[in-house]
Design a protein around this motif. Structure first.
Motif, PDB file in Angstrom:
ATOM      1  N   THR A  85       0.740  -1.298   0.067  1.00 12.05           N
ATOM      2  CA  THR A  85      -0.026  -0.023  -0.033  1.00 12.05           C
ATOM      3  C   THR A  85       0.870   1.123   0.041  1.00 12.05           C
ATOM      4  O   THR A  85       0.305   2.402  -0.353  1.00 12.05           O
ATOM      5  N   SER A  86       2.106   1.057   0.209  1.00 18.15           N
ATOM      6  CA  SER A  86       3.122   2.324   0.075  1.00 18.15           C
ATOM      7  C   SER A  86       4.432   1.711  -0.409  1.00 18.15           C
ATOM      8  O   SER A  86       4.656   0.641  -0.589  1.00 18.15           O
ATOM      9  N   SER A  87       4.977   2.858  -1.096  1.00 21.55           N
ATOM     10  CA  SER A  87       6.257   2.774  -1.838  1.00 21.55           C
ATOM     11  C   SER A  87       7.437   1.822  -1.057  1.00 21.55           C
ATOM     12  O   SER A  87       7.838   0.935  -1.405  1.00 21.55           O
ATOM     13  N   ASN A  88       7.463   2.260   0.245  1.00 21.03           N
ATOM     14  CA  ASN A  88       8.668   1.634   1.017  1.00 21.03           C
ATOM     15  C   ASN A  88       7.886   0.844   2.044  1.00 21.03           C
ATOM     16  O   ASN A  88       8.579   0.428   3.123  1.00 21.03           O
ATOM     17  N   GLY A  89       6.674   0.420   1.735  1.00 21.32           N
ATOM     18  CA  GLY A  89       6.063  -0.536   2.847  1.00 21.32           C
ATOM     19  C   GLY A  89       6.535  -1.907   2.864  1.00 21.32           C
ATOM     20  O   GLY A  89       7.327  -2.348   1.955  1.00 21.32           O
ATOM     21  N   SER A  90       5.747  -2.607   3.402  1.00 21.42           N
ATOM     22  CA  SER A  90       5.859  -4.322   3.371  1.00 21.42           C
ATOM     23  C   SER A  90       5.065  -4.677   2.274  1.00 21.42           C
ATOM     24  O   SER A  90       3.840  -4.647   2.140  1.00 21.42           O
ATOM     25  N   GLU A 103     -11.622  -3.921  -5.249  1.00 22.52           N
ATOM     26  CA  GLU A 103     -13.074  -3.329  -5.116  1.00 22.52           C
ATOM     27  C   GLU A 103     -13.150  -2.191  -4.752  1.00 22.52           C
ATOM     28  O   GLU A 103     -14.309  -1.869  -3.673  1.00 22.52           O
ATOM     29  N   GLU A 104     -12.405  -1.100  -5.048  1.00 22.61           N
ATOM     30  CA  GLU A 104     -12.490   0.334  -4.472  1.00 22.61           C
ATOM     31  C   GLU A 104     -12.234   1.209  -5.712  1.00 22.61           C
ATOM     32  O   GLU A 104     -11.503   0.825  -6.580  1.00 22.61           O
ATOM     33  N   ASP A 105     -12.696   2.285  -5.664  1.00 26.51           N
ATOM     34  CA  ASP A 105     -12.144   3.305  -6.637  1.00 26.51           C
ATOM     35  C   ASP A 105     -11.217   4.212  -6.044  1.00 26.51           C
ATOM     36  O   ASP A 105     -11.123   4.540  -4.941  1.00 26.51           O
ATOM     37  N   ALA A 106     -10.473   4.617  -7.116  1.00 22.19           N
ATOM     38  CA  ALA A 106      -9.254   5.588  -6.397  1.00 22.19           C
ATOM     39  C   ALA A 106      -8.214   4.762  -5.556  1.00 22.19           C
ATOM     40  O   ALA A 106      -7.698   5.294  -4.664  1.00 22.19           O
ATOM     41  N   LYS A 107      -8.263   3.405  -5.650  1.00 26.02           N
ATOM     42  CA  LYS A 107      -7.490   2.939  -4.997  1.00 26.02           C
ATOM     43  C   LYS A 107      -5.853   2.479  -5.300  1.00 26.02           C
ATOM     44  O   LYS A 107      -5.753   2.225  -6.457  1.00 26.02           O
ATOM     45  N   GLU A 108      -5.006   3.001  -4.543  1.00 24.82           N
ATOM     46  CA  GLU A 108      -3.594   3.043  -4.722  1.00 24.82           C
ATOM     47  C   GLU A 108      -2.846   1.938  -4.331  1.00 24.82           C
ATOM     48  O   GLU A 108      -2.830   1.583  -3.121  1.00 24.82           O
ATOM     49  N   TYR A 109      -2.094   1.082  -5.255  1.00 26.32           N
ATOM     50  CA  TYR A 109      -0.996   0.089  -4.970  1.00 26.32           C
ATOM     51  C   TYR A 109       0.247   0.331  -5.397  1.00 26.32           C
ATOM     52  O   TYR A 109       0.479   0.945  -6.569  1.00 26.32           O
ATOM     53  N   PHE A 110       1.295  -0.276  -4.853  1.00 25.02           N
ATOM     54  CA  PHE A 110       2.657  -0.295  -5.323  1.00 25.02           C
ATOM     55  C   PHE A 110       2.962  -1.976  -5.723  1.00 25.02           C
ATOM     56  O   PHE A 110       2.651  -2.703  -4.916  1.00 25.02           O
ATOM     57  N   ILE A 126      16.816  -9.485  -8.058  1.00 21.93           N
ATOM     58  CA  ILE A 126      16.624  -8.695  -7.119  1.00 21.93           C
ATOM     59  C   ILE A 126      15.261  -7.761  -7.388  1.00 21.93           C
ATOM     60  O   ILE A 126      15.321  -7.170  -8.776  1.00 21.93           O
ATOM     61  N   HIS A 127      14.545  -7.550  -6.536  1.00 17.38           N
ATOM     62  CA  HIS A 127      13.467  -6.611  -6.945  1.00 17.38           C
ATOM     63  C   HIS A 127      12.919  -5.521  -6.059  1.00 17.38           C
ATOM     64  O   HIS A 127      11.780  -5.033  -6.093  1.00 17.38           O
ATOM     65  N   ASN A 128      13.728  -5.266  -5.212  1.00 21.59           N
ATOM     66  CA  ASN A 128      13.419  -4.463  -4.102  1.00 21.59           C
ATOM     67  C   ASN A 128      14.004  -2.789  -4.432  1.00 21.59           C
ATOM     68  O   ASN A 128      13.962  -1.906  -3.663  1.00 21.59           O
ATOM     69  N   LYS A 129      14.347  -2.600  -5.682  1.00 24.04           N
ATOM     70  CA  LYS A 129      14.635  -1.326  -6.271  1.00 24.04           C
ATOM     71  C   LYS A 129      13.961  -0.653  -6.976  1.00 24.04           C
ATOM     72  O   LYS A 129      13.657   0.653  -7.012  1.00 24.04           O
ATOM     73  N   ILE A 130      12.859  -1.520  -7.718  1.00 23.45           N
ATOM     74  CA  ILE A 130      11.733  -0.655  -8.474  1.00 23.45           C
ATOM     75  C   ILE A 130      10.580  -1.012  -8.083  1.00 23.45           C
ATOM     76  O   ILE A 130      10.120  -2.226  -8.118  1.00 23.45           O
ATOM     77  N   SER A 131       9.704   0.101  -7.832  1.00 27.93           N
ATOM     78  CA  SER A 131       8.408  -0.317  -7.532  1.00 27.93           C
ATOM     79  C   SER A 131       7.584   0.722  -8.427  1.00 27.93           C
ATOM     80  O   SER A 131       8.003   1.667  -8.805  1.00 27.93           O
TER      81      SER A 131
END
Length: 451
Positions: free
Chosen positions: A268-273, A290-297, A311-316
């Motif tokens: 749910t955030s760029s540097n989150g879990s 199931e939500e409008d304007a829902k943001e995910y990374f 390696i995948h922790n450098k690009i979101s």
């Protein structure tokens, strides 16, 4: 009292005699040389050399005057070393001597004397003997590289039957000294697998052999291993921001030789879990939200057949579901010709229709709510009104996907007692002008946008 004194005297005497009896005779400078005493003569094959021991054999001594044999030893090529008494053999019948205090690949000088009760024989012929060099390690060794976080070393089993085990040593390019990492028991063992290594890293290995008498060989040839690198990260990840209640993620197909699958992570955030939400075989995924304007990374990794993950922790990448339409802005609400007319504006080009929610209240407990849908214009006319009633209206904008905006500000209209009761008698009109009349009109006009 006399009995105790006698017992103590006997005990002390026993200790003294026992100590004296355990001392081996040694040659003395004052002892005379008896040329008639026999001289030790080695047999034809009287010397056998090994890495850490040297054995001697001589002819039997038959002279009854002989009590034993003195052994003399000198380490050659050592400063300050000289031929000195080394051991005493206290039995004239002894014909063999084994020296286990020997350094491999070292030269020694030995000599022998017989001795009687009061004399010594002449020194025997000096024998220069060299111990065998240290055992050589395995003659063939090979490394297997490009393994995932592991290295394999194989070798040809040593031909010497005295070998009991192998020592495996390792070091990296950054390390200066070798480290023992394993001991493999059994002469016929011929491989070792080193695990838990770093990805795409250089390691060096060598092998030593150990004999049953604990002699360690010289090291083998050095072999080098480079562990398997991680798969290359995915490229060109994109996520949509304009789809209704879903986000599509796409990326460039991996060219990894041992490709197995993709792992898709979401947060749910760029540097989150980040949570693993999908294991995929194709470079695309649709995330139903199931939500409008829902943001995910999102993050995507490549996993190869051996489990190595890129390696995948450098690009979101950010993805958003389609936002709600713009909320209508109410312009006015007025009572005219026994009807309530509401006007609004909206500049959102996505909007294709509107809905109006109406609530009415004639008393504390007499209230009802209804919704009017599929309104195409920017005006709503409600003829179903009655006297002495308070009406509340909210307007929603709706796009082509059926996504409804947040409600407009709620407008309130209270009808006077003189309003004709038209409840459920006339058809509600949508965006149709009412005919002009000369009746008094009650108008509610906001000084600014209701919102």
């Amino acid at each position: 009292m006399k009995l105790q004194t006698l017992a103590l005297f006997c005990a002390v005497s026993l200790l003294l005699f026992s100590g004296c009896g355990g001392i081996s005779p040694k040659p003395s400078d004052e002892t005379k040389i008896d040329k008639t005493l026999p001289i030790v003569k080695l047999t034809q094959n009287g010397v056998v050399e090994d890495m850490n021991s040297i054995a001697f054999e001589w002819n039997a001594i038959t002279d009854e005057r002989v009590k034993g044999i003195y052994v003399y030893k000198q380490r050659n090529n050592l400063e300050g070393s000289e031929l000195r008494h080394y051991k005493t053999l206290e039995n004239r019948f002894t014909t063999h001597f084994l020296d286990n205090d020997v350094i491999p690949n070292t030269s020694y000088t030995y000599s022998f004397k017989t001795f009687s009760k009061n004399a010594e024989s002449q020194m025997s012929e000096m024998k220069i003997v060299s111990s065998l060099p240290v055992l050589q390690s395995v003659v063939w060794i090979k490394s297997i590289e490009n393994m995932p976080r592991a290295a394999k070393i194989i070798w040809r089993p040593h031909a010497n039957q005295k070998v009991k085990s192998y020592i495996i040593e390792r070091k990296t390019l950054e390390e200066e000294s070798w480290k023992r990492i394993a001991t493999i028991d059994g002469r016929l063992n011929a491989e070792y697998i080193d695990t838990g290594l770093k990805d795409d890293y250089v390691y060096k290995y060598r092998v030593k052999v150990v004999t049953f008498d604990n002699i360690t060989s010289t090291p083998s040839e050095i072999v080098q291993v480079v562990t398997k690198p991680l798969p290359n990260p995915v490229k060109h990840i994109v996520a949509t921001t304009d789809l209704p209640r879903k986000i599509e993620i796409n990326w460039e197909k991996s060219e990894a030789k041992d490709f197995a699958r993709y792992h898709l992570y979401r947060s749910t955030s760029s540097n989150g879990s980040y949570e693993l939400i999908a294991k995929l075989y194709n470079p695309t995924f649709t995330d139903i939200v199931e939500e409008d304007a829902k943001e995910y990374f999102y993050r995507v990794s490549v996993v190869e057949k051996n489990g190595l993950e890129s390696i995948h922790n450098k690009i979101s990448i950010q993805g958003i579901t389609l936002m709600k339409p713009q909320t209508p802005s109410l312009l006015e609400a007025k009572l005219v010709n026994n009807k309530i007319e509401i006007n609004w504006k909206n500049k959102d080009s996505r909007v294709v229709k509107y809905s109006v929610v109406k609530k009415s209240k004639t008393g504390w407990f007499d209230a009802k709510e209804e919704e009017f849908v599929d309104i195409k214009g920017l005006k709503f006319t409600d003829p179903e009104i009655g006297p002495n009633t308070t009406y509340y209206y909210k307007v929603y904008a709706i796009d082509a996907y059926g996504i409804k905006s947040k409600p407009s500000i709620e407008v309130q209209v209270k009808t006077p007692a003189g309003v004709r009761d038209n409840s459920k008698k006339e058809e509600i009109t949508q965006d149709k002008p009412s005919r002009p009349v000369n009746k008094e009109v009650e108008v509610i006009v906001p000084t600014q946008d209701f919102n």
